[in-house]
Design an enzyme around this catalytic site. Structure first.
Site, PDB file in Angstrom:
ATOM      1  N   ASP A  14       0.865  -1.165   0.000  1.00  0.00           N
ATOM      2  CA  ASP A  14       0.000   0.000   0.000  1.00  0.00           C
ATOM      3  C   ASP A  14       0.913   1.230   0.000  1.00  0.00           C
ATOM      4  O   ASP A  14       2.131   1.108   0.178  1.00  0.00           O
ATOM      5  CB  ASP A  14      -0.883  -0.023   1.254  1.00  0.00           C
ATOM      6  N   ASP A  16      -0.304   5.113   1.007  1.00  0.00           N
ATOM      7  CA  ASP A  16      -0.616   6.125   2.018  1.00  0.00           C
ATOM      8  C   ASP A  16      -0.578   5.560   3.430  1.00  0.00           C
ATOM      9  O   ASP A  16      -1.278   4.596   3.739  1.00  0.00           O
ATOM     10  CB  ASP A  16      -2.000   6.720   1.753  1.00  0.00           C
TER      11      ASP A  16
END
Length: 224
Positions: A14, A16
């Site tokens: 991922d 953020d």
């Protein structure tokens, strides 16, 4: 504690709050929107939106703020505010660059993000991580972003790896649900402390020596 597989074929990250410290940008933007409507913004409110797409966050805010039908408007405001905050720069989170390099030396790596392409590229470039990846996938490039499995399935297919032999790195329940639905193992470094999250490995930092030891050992493990 369960562990991560030694026969990993690919690693998907991922972005953020996991690779890049962009959650600060998102929190500033979200806090401003809540304040405009006379509401405080704390861990409870952050849990409503963290890990979601801009569109899903807008709908969640509209429901919470008592503004049914205003999801698209709030999403547009959120995007504009995050864009402004991100233009000031964001940094890689501790250990992120070193872990990505260690994984990349052994197996293919990718990014699967619930941010739109515009924000994903800005975050990776700002943090100096863009050159670490040849494959990145954004929420606006799939039909069903997280928590649906499509982003992770797309990433694994592009890397030529079986999901069951791949590892996802995540920080939120939304992302974890996506990775699990796709069949990946999941390593978790939570953005919100104190939250109980499904995981195969759980830590407080990407700089955890245990992670680096695992990543470096991948080079000596046979790939199935």
């Amino acid at each position: 504690m369960r562990s991560l597989p030694a026969d990993t074929e690919a690693v998907v990250f991922d972005c953020d709050g996991l690779l890049v410290d962009t959650e600060t940008c998102w929190t500033v933007a979200e806090s401003a929107i809540f304040a405009e409507h006379g509401h405080p913004f704390g861990p409870e409110q952050k849990a409503l939106v963290i890990g979601r797409t801009v569109e899903a966050a807008g709908e969640a805010m509209a429901q919470y703020l008592g503004r049914p039908g205003a999801g698209a408007e709030l999403a547009a405001e959120l995007l504009a505010r995050v864009r402004k905050e991100l233009s000031r720069g964001a940094t890689a989170l501790p250990g992120a660059a070193e872990l990505v390099r260690a994984c990349r030396a052994a197996v293919p790596v990718a990014v699967a993000s619930n941010s739109p392409r515009e924000l994903l590229d800005a975050a990776l470039w700002s943090a100096g991580l863009a050159d670490h990846f040849t494959h990145t996938f954004a929420a606006d490039e799939v039909r069903a972003p997280k928590p649906a499995p499509e982003l992770y399935l797309t990433a694994c297919a592009a890397l030529g790896a079986a999901p069951r032999h791949s590892v996802a790195f995540e920080d939120s329940a939304t992302g974890i649900a996506s990775a699990r639905a796709a069949g990946l193992h999941v390593a978790v470094v939570p953005s919100l402390p104190g939250t109980a999250l499904d995981h195969d490995w759980l830590g407080t930092s990407m700089a955890d020596p245990e992670l680096l030891e695992w990543a470096r050992a991948l080079r000596d493990s046979p790939v199935r």
